[in-house]
Scaffold this motif. Structure first.
Motif, PDB file in Angstrom:
ATOM      1  N   PRO A  39      -9.605   7.934   8.566  1.00 52.85           N
ATOM      2  CA  PRO A  39      -8.699   9.074   8.811  1.00 52.85           C
ATOM      3  C   PRO A  39      -7.315   8.789   8.235  1.00 52.85           C
ATOM      4  CG  PRO A  39      -9.864   8.426  10.821  1.00 52.85           C
ATOM      5  CD  PRO A  39     -10.124   7.361   9.811  1.00 52.85           C
ATOM      6  N   GLY A  40      -6.524   9.859   8.156  1.00 48.86           N
ATOM      7  CA  GLY A  40      -5.180   9.711   7.602  1.00 48.86           C
ATOM      8  C   GLY A  40      -4.295   8.798   8.430  1.00 48.86           C
ATOM      9  N   ALA A  41      -4.415   8.840   9.773  1.00 46.54           N
ATOM     10  CA  ALA A  41      -3.583   7.989  10.631  1.00 46.54           C
ATOM     11  C   ALA A  41      -3.897   6.515  10.407  1.00 46.54           C
ATOM     12  CB  ALA A  41      -3.794   8.355  12.098  1.00 46.54           C
ATOM     13  N   GLN A  42      -5.184   6.186  10.305  1.00 43.54           N
ATOM     14  CA  GLN A  42      -5.555   4.798  10.061  1.00 43.54           C
ATOM     15  C   GLN A  42      -5.086   4.326   8.688  1.00 43.54           C
ATOM     16  OE1 GLN A  42      -9.714   4.250  10.755  1.00 43.54           O
ATOM     17  NE2 GLN A  42      -9.607   4.856  12.919  1.00 43.54           N
ATOM     18  N   LYS A  43      -5.136   5.207   7.688  1.00 48.22           N
ATOM     19  CA  LYS A  43      -4.629   4.840   6.374  1.00 48.22           C
ATOM     20  C   LYS A  43      -3.137   4.530   6.434  1.00 48.22           C
ATOM     21  CE  LYS A  43      -7.981   7.470   3.624  1.00 48.22           C
ATOM     22  NZ  LYS A  43      -8.146   8.552   2.635  1.00 48.22           N
ATOM     23  N   THR A  44      -2.382   5.363   7.170  1.00 47.62           N
ATOM     24  CA  THR A  44      -0.933   5.135   7.289  1.00 47.62           C
ATOM     25  C   THR A  44      -0.644   3.808   7.976  1.00 47.62           C
ATOM     26  OG1 THR A  44      -0.582   7.523   7.410  1.00 47.62           O
ATOM     27  CG2 THR A  44       1.215   6.105   8.155  1.00 47.62           C
ATOM     28  N   ILE A  45      -1.382   3.556   9.068  1.00 45.11           N
ATOM     29  CA  ILE A  45      -1.176   2.299   9.804  1.00 45.11           C
ATOM     30  C   ILE A  45      -1.505   1.102   8.922  1.00 45.11           C
ATOM     31  CG2 ILE A  45      -1.996   0.927  11.744  1.00 45.11           C
ATOM     32  CD1 ILE A  45      -2.390   3.549  13.275  1.00 45.11           C
ATOM     33  N   ALA A  46      -2.613   1.210   8.199  1.00 45.84           N
ATOM     34  CA  ALA A  46      -2.998   0.101   7.330  1.00 45.84           C
ATOM     35  C   ALA A  46      -1.961  -0.156   6.247  1.00 45.84           C
ATOM     36  CB  ALA A  46      -4.364   0.385   6.706  1.00 45.84           C
ATOM     37  N   VAL A  47      -1.418   0.931   5.673  1.00 45.84           N
ATOM     38  CA  VAL A  47      -0.391   0.766   4.639  1.00 45.84           C
ATOM     39  C   VAL A  47       0.872   0.124   5.218  1.00 45.84           C
ATOM     40  CG1 VAL A  47       1.140   2.005   3.078  1.00 45.84           C
ATOM     41  CG2 VAL A  47      -1.269   2.625   3.187  1.00 45.84           C
ATOM     42  N   VAL A  48       1.284   0.583   6.412  1.00 40.51           N
ATOM     43  CA  VAL A  48       2.490   0.029   7.044  1.00 40.51           C
ATOM     44  C   VAL A  48       2.304  -1.452   7.348  1.00 40.51           C
ATOM     45  CG1 VAL A  48       3.948   0.123   9.091  1.00 40.51           C
ATOM     46  CG2 VAL A  48       3.264   2.234   7.962  1.00 40.51           C
ATOM     47  N   VAL A  49       1.156  -1.796   7.912  1.00 39.73           N
ATOM     48  CA  VAL A  49       0.905  -3.204   8.236  1.00 39.73           C
ATOM     49  C   VAL A  49       0.864  -4.052   6.966  1.00 39.73           C
ATOM     50  CG1 VAL A  49      -0.779  -4.795   9.217  1.00 39.73           C
ATOM     51  CG2 VAL A  49      -0.246  -2.665  10.385  1.00 39.73           C
ATOM     52  N   LEU A  50       0.237  -3.518   5.915  1.00 39.82           N
ATOM     53  CA  LEU A  50       0.177  -4.263   4.663  1.00 39.82           C
ATOM     54  C   LEU A  50       1.565  -4.502   4.080  1.00 39.82           C
ATOM     55  CD1 LEU A  50      -1.535  -5.529   2.448  1.00 39.82           C
ATOM     56  CD2 LEU A  50      -1.691  -3.280   1.362  1.00 39.82           C
ATOM     57  N   VAL A  51       2.413  -3.442   4.129  1.00 36.18           N
ATOM     58  CA  VAL A  51       3.784  -3.595   3.623  1.00 36.18           C
ATOM     59  C   VAL A  51       4.559  -4.609   4.456  1.00 36.18           C
ATOM     60  CG1 VAL A  51       5.973  -2.407   3.273  1.00 36.18           C
ATOM     61  CG2 VAL A  51       3.835  -1.310   2.578  1.00 36.18           C
ATOM     62  N   ALA A  52       4.373  -4.539   5.798  1.00 33.64           N
ATOM     63  CA  ALA A  52       5.076  -5.487   6.671  1.00 33.64           C
ATOM     64  C   ALA A  52       4.625  -6.916   6.398  1.00 33.64           C
ATOM     65  CB  ALA A  52       4.836  -5.128   8.136  1.00 33.64           C
ATOM     66  N   LEU A  53       3.328  -7.101   6.209  1.00 33.28           N
ATOM     67  CA  LEU A  53       2.835  -8.444   5.906  1.00 33.28           C
ATOM     68  C   LEU A  53       3.368  -8.952   4.577  1.00 33.28           C
ATOM     69  CD1 LEU A  53      -0.881  -8.154   7.096  1.00 33.28           C
ATOM     70  CD2 LEU A  53       0.998  -9.342   8.228  1.00 33.28           C
ATOM     71  N   VAL A  54       3.401  -8.076   3.582  1.00 36.26           N
ATOM     72  CA  VAL A  54       3.909  -8.492   2.270  1.00 36.26           C
ATOM     73  C   VAL A  54       5.396  -8.844   2.363  1.00 36.26           C
ATOM     74  CG1 VAL A  54       4.363  -7.734  -0.084  1.00 36.26           C
ATOM     75  CG2 VAL A  54       2.161  -7.235   0.984  1.00 36.26           C
ATOM     76  N   ALA A  55       6.185  -7.974   3.072  1.00 39.07           N
ATOM     77  CA  ALA A  55       7.621  -8.242   3.200  1.00 39.07           C
ATOM     78  C   ALA A  55       7.869  -9.531   3.986  1.00 39.07           C
ATOM     79  CB  ALA A  55       8.317  -7.063   3.873  1.00 39.07           C
ATOM     80  N   GLY A  56       7.117  -9.723   5.082  1.00 37.36           N
ATOM     81  CA  GLY A  56       7.284 -10.947   5.849  1.00 37.36           C
ATOM     82  C   GLY A  56       6.900 -12.185   5.065  1.00 37.36           C
ATOM     83  N   GLY A  57       5.816 -12.073   4.295  1.00 42.84           N
ATOM     84  CA  GLY A  57       5.432 -13.208   3.470  1.00 42.84           C
ATOM     85  C   GLY A  57       6.467 -13.525   2.412  1.00 42.84           C
ATOM     86  N   ALA A  58       7.026 -12.459   1.797  1.00 40.09           N
ATOM     87  CA  ALA A  58       8.055 -12.689   0.786  1.00 40.09           C
ATOM     88  C   ALA A  58       9.303 -13.321   1.400  1.00 40.09           C
ATOM     89  CB  ALA A  58       8.418 -11.373   0.098  1.00 40.09           C
ATOM     90  N   ALA A  59       9.709 -12.828   2.598  1.00 38.02           N
ATOM     91  CA  ALA A  59      10.881 -13.417   3.257  1.00 38.02           C
ATOM     92  C   ALA A  59      10.625 -14.870   3.647  1.00 38.02           C
ATOM     93  CB  ALA A  59      11.247 -12.592   4.491  1.00 38.02           C
ATOM     94  N   PHE A  60       9.409 -15.148   4.129  1.00 39.03           N
ATOM     95  CA  PHE A  60       9.091 -16.530   4.507  1.00 39.03           C
ATOM     96  C   PHE A  60       9.101 -17.443   3.287  1.00 39.03           C
ATOM     97  CE2 PHE A  60       5.897 -19.872   5.083  1.00 39.03           C
ATOM     98  CZ  PHE A  60       6.435 -20.531   6.179  1.00 39.03           C
ATOM     99  N   LEU A  61       8.523 -16.967   2.191  1.00 35.47           N
ATOM    100  CA  LEU A  61       8.520 -17.792   0.980  1.00 35.47           C
ATOM    101  C   LEU A  61       9.937 -18.039   0.468  1.00 35.47           C
ATOM    102  CD1 LEU A  61       5.455 -16.312  -0.946  1.00 35.47           C
ATOM    103  CD2 LEU A  61       5.584 -18.484   0.288  1.00 35.47           C
ATOM    104  N   GLN A  62      10.775 -16.993   0.547  1.00 39.44           N
ATOM    105  CA  GLN A  62      12.161 -17.166   0.097  1.00 39.44           C
ATOM    106  C   GLN A  62      12.903 -18.139   0.995  1.00 39.44           C
ATOM    107  OE1 GLN A  62      14.372 -13.530  -0.036  1.00 39.44           O
ATOM    108  NE2 GLN A  62      16.167 -14.463  -0.998  1.00 39.44           N
ATOM    109  N   TRP A  63      12.687 -18.019   2.315  1.00 42.44           N
ATOM    110  CA  TRP A  63      13.335 -18.945   3.253  1.00 42.44           C
ATOM    111  C   TRP A  63      12.830 -20.370   3.066  1.00 42.44           C
ATOM    112  CZ3 TRP A  63      10.952 -21.717   7.265  1.00 42.44           C
ATOM    113  CH2 TRP A  63      11.821 -22.410   8.107  1.00 42.44           C
ATOM    114  N   GLN A  64      11.514 -20.484   2.799  1.00 45.06           N
ATOM    115  CA  GLN A  64      10.944 -21.809   2.619  1.00 45.06           C
ATOM    116  C   GLN A  64      11.432 -22.453   1.328  1.00 45.06           C
ATOM    117  OE1 GLN A  64       9.175 -23.165   4.943  1.00 45.06           O
ATOM    118  NE2 GLN A  64       8.635 -25.080   3.910  1.00 45.06           N
TER     119      GLN A  64
END
Length: 559
Positions: A39-64
């Motif tokens: 469904p559209g809601a699950q697609k939105t949630i999946a996209v948001v979580v994916l973006v959050a994971l990518v941003a968090g990973g990028a911030a962690f790599l930069q901090w590391q």
């Protein structure tokens, strides 16, 4: 390719194929199909979580990957800071500058190594060269140059030592050392002045100021602590001027009085809070302290009885005349006086008597000498005022409370001390307003904490939901890609092969005439569609199809 092989290929969805490209294409097609089924809601949630994971990973790599920096030096002057930066640039060491250039930061793992290298290079040298000035003296230097260089070296070394005190950013020391003259009975004493600059928001305590005074005075021969003047960066005199009186200065006397009043008031307030309750009594103390310093010398002589004298002298002389004749000339008369020849006394025949005595006694007398040095701060007068809330402590014995307060502060009526204990209504509106504001702030903080907890729980639930959905989709994909045992579908494949073999071959259409609808071809197309539907059904619901086939096989065996 036979119909049997085509059926097997359709049932297994090309998974049985060994071509990696075919397998990747099949997986991509199934992933797109699974994504399209969401469904559209699950697609939105999946996209948001994916973006959050990518941003968090990028911030962690930069901090590391970013190294942590530590202070190499702090409180550097402009010249020292520039020299240190130039040395770091030549060595290729990354650095950062803070506090307007006074602090230089380098990676934490290189702090101690760079400090050793800077020390080997003679950095930081400091604005005051110190005793290094003496190394620059040549053989042709005059006596005056040597004297000035030595004084500058002492000033620089003292400034460096004062800067080592906590809270002192910079220091300048000036020495006034008079020349010694052999023709003078007493030389002038040397003096010193110290200018200190403290860090922002810091002030030197009295103990630190006294430490600076003792440090400078002990470093110069013949200098007394009273000859050292310490001034801060704002021009405030931190010590008394040289040659001042023995009494405390105005600022010191005021500070001493305030400190005494605050100490007594705090002790009295603690007593009142224990007796009548917190916030129900207020105490105020006013003191008059003696700021003068006095030296008193007393001598007393004590006579002790029964102690033998230190020395004693006794002289006694007695003369008695009575011979009835005249005293011859030249004979000693009374008082050892020689009577001259032919005088009346020498011719008289009268009786005479002479007596003389002398006594001297030196008694032992006790002597007591007392020398008393009175420090400033003696209490000359003390006034205490206590106000008790009338509504809160209506049953309090005021006389007992007054006696308790008098004993607590050491009240002395003989020196004019006064005390006043009264009951008055307190104005609690401000306290109630403050309490209400504190309560509102606590409620707002609690609400914010609850909201933060809700958001945290919601985010955790969202992540958990995404994980569960990912597991479900993964299980479905694995179930769809699992190869199916073709032995269970052998009857269906045999039937399809038999039906396909029984059909006559389709004649090739003529090129001149349009192809007429052929019933047999239509039947073949229908069978092909049915076969595709069966294959799709097997891919979608393999377990139900397998169960159906098992029932068919069981029916055939029984028949």
């Amino acid at each position: 390719m036979s119909p049997r092989s085509r059926a097997g290929q359709g049932l297994e969805g090309q998974v049985v194929s060994g071509d990696p490209r075919v397998l990747a294409t099949q997986q991509a097609r199934r992933a797109r199909a699974a994504w399209g089924d969401l469904p559209g809601a699950q697609k939105t949630i999946a996209v948001v979580v994916l973006v959050a994971l990518v941003a968090g990973g990028a911030a962690f790599l930069q901090w590391q990957s970013t190294p942590s920096y530590g202070p190499l030096y702090t409180g550097l002057s402009g010249a020292d800071g520039g020299a240190v930066v130039e040395q770091l640039q030549s060595a290729g060491v990354p650095y950062r500058i803070a506090d307007g250039g006074g602090t230089i930061l380098v990676p934490s793992e290189q702090v101690y190594e760079q400090r050793l290298q800077m020390s080997a290079a003679g950095l930081p040298s400091g604005d005051s060269a110190g005793y290094s000035l003496l190394d620059e003296q040549g053989v042709t230097a005059s006596q005056f140059q040597q004297k000035v260089a030595f004084q500058r070296a002492m000033e620089g070394e003292l400034a460096k030592t004062v800067q080592a005190i906590d809270g002192v950013d910079a220091a300048v020391v000036h020495l006034a050392i008079p020349e010694k003259d052999v023709f003078l009975e007493a030389d002038d004493a040397p003096t010193a002045s110290v200018l200190v600059e403290t860090a922002a928001g810091r002030t030197l305590e009295k103990g630190q100021v006294q430490a600076v005074v003792n440090l400078v005075s002990s470093s110069v021969e013949g200098m007394t602590p009273e000859a050292v003047t310490v001034v801060d960066g704002e021009g405030t005199l931190l010590t008394a001027a040289p040659g001042g009186s023995g009494s405390a200065g105005g600022a010191d006397a005021a500070d001493l009085t305030v400190e005494y009043e605050q100490r007594v008031a705090a002790s009295l307030q603690q007593l009142l809070d224990t007796v009548v309750g917190p916030g129900k009594a207020v105490a105020t103390v006013t003191a008059d302290l003696d700021a003068d310093s006095r030296d008193t010398t007393t001598e007393r002589f004590i006579a002790e009885d029964g102690v033998p004298p230190l020395s004693e002298t006794t002289e006694t002389e007695t003369y008695t005349g009575g011979n009835g004749g005249s005293i011859e000339a030249g004979v000693l008369g009374p008082d050892n006086i020689v009577v001259p020849n032919g005088t009346v006394a020498g011719q008289a025949g009268t009786e005479s008597s002479y007596e003389k005595g002398s006594n001297t006694v030196n008694n032992a007398v006790g002597k007591v000498t007392e020398k008393v040095q009175s420090a400033p701060g003696a209490v000359q007068k003390l006034n205490v005022s206590v106000v008790v809330d009338r509504d809160a402590v209506a049953r309090t014995d005021m006389l007992a409370l007054q006696n308790t307060v008098s004993a607590a502060v050491g009240l002395d009526p003989a020196r004019g001390d006064q005390i006043a204990v009264t009951q008055l209504p307190f104005d609690t509106s401000s306290a109630e307003a403050v309490a209400a504001e504190l309560e509102a702030a606590k409620e707002a903080e609690a609400a914010a904490g609850t909201q933060q907890t809700i958001w945290t729980a919601a985010l955790g639930g969202l992540v958990l939901l995404v994980v569960i959905l990912s597991l479900i989709l993964g299980a479905r994909r694995r179930r769809r890609t699992e190869p199916v045992d073709l032995g269970l579908y052998a009857p269906v494949e045999d039937d399809l092969d038999a039906e396909a073999a029984a059909l006559p071959p389709v004649p090739a259409p003529r090129e001149a005439l349009p192809a007429a609808p052929d019933p047999e071809q239509e039947q073949l197309d229908a069978l092909s569609r049915q076969r595709e539907e069966v294959i799709e059904l097997v891919d979608r619901e393999p377990e139900e199809v397998a169960e159906l086939l098992r029932s068919w096989l069981a029916d055939r065996r029984t028949s």
